[in-house]
Scaffold this motif. Structure first.
Motif, PDB file in Angstrom:
ATOM      1  N   UNK A  31      23.496  44.442  57.847  1.00 27.87           N
ATOM      2  CA  UNK A  31      22.219  44.944  56.984  1.00 27.87           C
ATOM      3  C   UNK A  31      22.712  44.845  55.657  1.00 27.87           C
ATOM      4  N   UNK A  32      23.880  44.736  55.099  1.00 32.16           N
ATOM      5  CA  UNK A  32      24.376  44.727  53.691  1.00 32.16           C
ATOM      6  C   UNK A  32      25.654  44.222  53.794  1.00 32.16           C
ATOM      7  N   UNK A  33      26.317  43.656  52.783  1.00 35.12           N
ATOM      8  CA  UNK A  33      27.394  43.074  52.640  1.00 35.12           C
ATOM      9  C   UNK A  33      27.930  42.627  51.317  1.00 35.12           C
ATOM     10  N   UNK A  34      29.448  42.845  50.939  1.00 32.98           N
ATOM     11  CA  UNK A  34      29.979  42.355  49.819  1.00 32.98           C
ATOM     12  C   UNK A  34      31.378  41.977  50.069  1.00 32.98           C
ATOM     13  N   UNK A  35      31.637  40.975  49.301  1.00 37.71           N
ATOM     14  CA  UNK A  35      32.956  40.238  49.381  1.00 37.71           C
ATOM     15  C   UNK A  35      33.991  40.449  48.053  1.00 37.71           C
ATOM     16  N   UNK A  36      35.436  40.768  48.287  1.00 41.75           N
ATOM     17  CA  UNK A  36      36.093  40.998  47.072  1.00 41.75           C
ATOM     18  C   UNK A  36      37.468  40.385  47.430  1.00 41.75           C
ATOM     19  N   UNK A  37      38.206  39.935  46.463  1.00 41.89           N
ATOM     20  CA  UNK A  37      39.321  39.548  46.549  1.00 41.89           C
ATOM     21  C   UNK A  37      40.510  40.736  46.441  1.00 41.89           C
ATOM     22  N   UNK A  38      41.363  40.853  47.160  1.00 44.19           N
ATOM     23  CA  UNK A  38      42.443  41.556  47.340  1.00 44.19           C
ATOM     24  C   UNK A  38      43.715  41.106  47.132  1.00 44.19           C
ATOM     25  N   UNK A  39      44.744  41.707  46.324  1.00 45.79           N
ATOM     26  CA  UNK A  39      46.233  41.075  46.201  1.00 45.79           C
ATOM     27  C   UNK A  39      46.715  40.641  47.337  1.00 45.79           C
ATOM     28  N   UNK A  40      47.506  39.597  47.625  1.00 47.61           N
ATOM     29  CA  UNK A  40      48.218  38.803  48.894  1.00 47.61           C
ATOM     30  C   UNK A  40      49.482  38.333  48.342  1.00 47.61           C
ATOM     31  N   UNK A  41      50.593  38.748  49.129  1.00 46.13           N
ATOM     32  CA  UNK A  41      51.833  38.225  48.694  1.00 46.13           C
ATOM     33  C   UNK A  41      52.193  36.851  48.881  1.00 46.13           C
ATOM     34  N   UNK A  42      51.475  36.069  49.497  1.00 46.83           N
ATOM     35  CA  UNK A  42      51.573  34.713  49.752  1.00 46.83           C
ATOM     36  C   UNK A  42      50.485  34.170  49.071  1.00 46.83           C
ATOM     37  N   UNK A  43      49.174  34.387  49.518  1.00 48.85           N
ATOM     38  CA  UNK A  43      48.053  33.622  48.836  1.00 48.85           C
ATOM     39  C   UNK A  43      47.859  33.913  47.441  1.00 48.85           C
ATOM     40  N   UNK A  44      48.215  35.135  46.785  1.00 45.57           N
ATOM     41  CA  UNK A  44      47.873  35.511  45.791  1.00 45.57           C
ATOM     42  C   UNK A  44      46.747  36.505  45.622  1.00 45.57           C
ATOM     43  N   UNK A  45      45.664  36.061  46.541  1.00 44.26           N
ATOM     44  CA  UNK A  45      44.439  36.942  46.768  1.00 44.26           C
ATOM     45  C   UNK A  45      44.040  36.605  48.262  1.00 44.26           C
ATOM     46  N   UNK A  46      43.478  37.482  48.977  1.00 45.08           N
ATOM     47  CA  UNK A  46      42.896  37.282  50.195  1.00 45.08           C
ATOM     48  C   UNK A  46      41.525  37.932  50.208  1.00 45.08           C
ATOM     49  N   UNK A  47      40.550  37.292  50.923  1.00 42.69           N
ATOM     50  CA  UNK A  47      39.160  37.856  51.119  1.00 42.69           C
ATOM     51  C   UNK A  47      38.990  38.901  51.966  1.00 42.69           C
ATOM     52  N   UNK A  48      38.163  39.924  51.280  1.00 40.81           N
ATOM     53  CA  UNK A  48      38.023  40.819  52.168  1.00 40.81           C
ATOM     54  C   UNK A  48      36.657  41.203  52.255  1.00 40.81           C
ATOM     55  N   UNK A  49      35.785  41.292  53.346  1.00 38.15           N
ATOM     56  CA  UNK A  49      34.336  41.492  53.404  1.00 38.15           C
ATOM     57  C   UNK A  49      33.999  42.896  53.745  1.00 38.15           C
ATOM     58  N   UNK A  50      33.164  43.743  53.085  1.00 38.88           N
ATOM     59  CA  UNK A  50      32.731  45.004  53.582  1.00 38.88           C
ATOM     60  C   UNK A  50      31.439  44.667  53.877  1.00 38.88           C
TER      61      UNK A  50
END
Length: 486
Positions: A412-431
């Motif tokens: 019904x609704x969605x948003x994607x943000x980047x969160x800190x990650x030790x290896x990648x630098x940033x990982x994607x998170x979907x809410x």
């Protein structure tokens, strides 16, 4: 329609309309009441006289704080302040006290005009608009085309809200058209929050367009759907968040009256536009793209399955360009900073010399987004400026990932943000918000996305929530979202 040799002011537009159509309804709050052009003019003139007695003078900044049920009083106060040559500073009735205090202090407001339910402002005088008689006065209209008409504060999704000042010539741009817009409608329905640029557009639409402009004292998708049916609304304006909620209740309501459904304030995901086209069988679905700083410059895109995620091309004589880090024009398909301009006098920031030069340049306005144009000049947004996610060696557009997620029938609704990650630098998170009763699991969503996105674009984290945090303009508050996930 009266044609003006010079750009008209907002009070002049109301005077013209009240003279030619005094008994015609201009504004309606569903279930609350209505304003004709004649009563709008009389009440605005009367309030202007009372404000004049309180020594409101040309150039003064005056806060206007009203809730959604008080749209009629807000419209009266907006014009009344401008009749004195003063500047209207709209803020929402449900804004936090700190937010109101910041806006009024930042623009050095003289005082606050408010509705019956709003608390007073201790930094100056207060005055509530009268609910009763149409007071009259004989004071002159002191508004001028090159004088400031309003100051709107940005949503603050990426930084502290900034005041954006617009002259009457900017706000009334296009008022000389020979035909009134939206003639296919007797009623136009919206539910934009006071204090947003979209709401100001609706206020000007009430002055300039053919239909009466109808709004709700409170938005709920069910009440909005019922209002479409009750008013046989030919034109409807929403933000994407409202559109998604509306789709959940569309079945069982007669939406056949709608000929134009416009979405504004944030990009409309292509899958959502497709579902709107199915739910509103007689409507053209149009996505509008602008900003508080750039208005009235905008792009418009009639939903096209071949370009479902485009926000279109410039309209009304506006310009569009995409530039690289050195300010050089980008080639088609090359990602860069999005700029727009309008033939109208440009807007400016209030008292902010540090960022004005980066945003306003020779009539061009930096939109704060990165994107690209295709070979035919259609604009595609990629991300907010400076917020493009780099995960590992790849740059990822969260807007494109969100569009793919919206293709899932249970989302019904969605948003994607980047969160800190030790290896990648940033990982994607979907809410995500799932449709009522659905049991969509993270593995199932990632499996669904596998055929639509590259491996580095598939979110490694998926969170299911009841509701996404959004500001009054309908945009997802991604700063708040990130904080809640870290």
């Amino acid at each position: 329609m009266v044609l003006h040799a010079v750009p008209p002011t907002v009070p002049r537009l109301l005077t013209d309309r009240s003279t030619s159509e005094p008994d015609r309804e201009a504004l309606v709050v569903d279930g609350v009441g209505a304003l004709t052009f004649g009563s709008w003019q009389r009440r605005a003139t009367g309030l202007a006289e009372r404000l004049r007695q309180r020594r409101v003078a040309p150039g003064d900044r005056v806060g206007l704080r009203f809730g959604a049920a008080e749209w009629l009083d807000f419209a009266v106060a907006y014009v009344a302040v401008q009749r004195l040559g003063a500047v209207a500073v709209p803020v929402s009735g449900d804004a936090a006290p700190a937010e109101v205090a910041h806006a009024l202090a930042d623009c050095a407001a003289t005082g606050l005009v408010h509705g019956g339910g709003a608390p007073g402002w201790t930094g100056g005088w207060t005055h509530a608009t009268a609910d009763g008689d149409d007071d009259t006065g004989d004071g002159a209209d002191l508004s001028t085309s090159d004088g400031l008409a309003q100051i709107l504060y940005t949503s603050g999704t990426t930084a502290r809200p900034k005041g954006v000042a617009a002259t009457h010539a900017n706000v009334t741009y296009g008022a000389g058209a020979r035909h009134r817009p939206f003639r296919h409608s007797r009623h136009l329905l919206h539910a934009f929050s006071i204090g947003t640029n979209a709401a100001q557009v609706m206020l000007m639409t009430a002055l300039l367009a053919h239909p009466a402009v109808v709004t709700l004292p409170q938005f709920t998708p069910l009440r909005f759907a019922r209002a479409i049916t009750r008013w046989s609304a030919g034109t409807v304006f929403v933000v994407p968040a409202m559109a998604m909620e509306l789709l959940a209740v569309a079945d069982g309501h007669d939406l056949s009256s709608v000929r134009l459904l416009g979405s504004a304030a944030a990009p409309l995901p292509g899958p959502v536009a497709a579902r709107l086209a199915a739910a509103f069988p007689n409507a053209t679905i149009v996505n509008y793209y602008t900003s508080t700083e750039a208005a009235p410059a905008q792009t418009a895109m009639t939903y096209d399955p071949e370009r479902p995620d485009s926000v279109g091309r410039p309209i009304a004589g506006g310009g569009l360009r995409v530039t690289d880090e050195d300010g050089r024009p980008c080639a088609p398909g090359e990602i860069g900073a999005v700029w727009m301009r309008s033939p109208a006098p440009p807007r400016t920031y209030v008292g902010d010399t540090t960022t004005s030069g980066a945003t306003f340049q020779d009539g061009w306005v930096r939109m704060g987004d990165v994107g690209y144009v295709d070979d035919d000049g259609f604009l595609f947004l990629v991300e907010r400026d400076g917020d493009l996610v780099k995960t590992g060696a790849h740059r990822v557009s969260t807007l494109q990932v969100e569009a793919a997620i919206h293709e899932h029938p249970e989302v019904a609704d969605a948003a994607v943000v980047g969160l800190p990650h030790e290896v990648l630098g940033v990982e994607l998170a979907a809410v995500i918000v799932v449709s009522g009763g659905a049991a969509l699991t993270p593995p199932a969503l990632r499996a669904f996305l596998a055929g639509r996105l590259a491996p580095h674009e598939i979110p490694s984290l998926v969170h299911v929530v009841d509701k996404l945090p959004r500001n009054r303009g309908g945009k997802v508050d991604k700063r708040s979202l990130r904080r809640s996930l870290t």
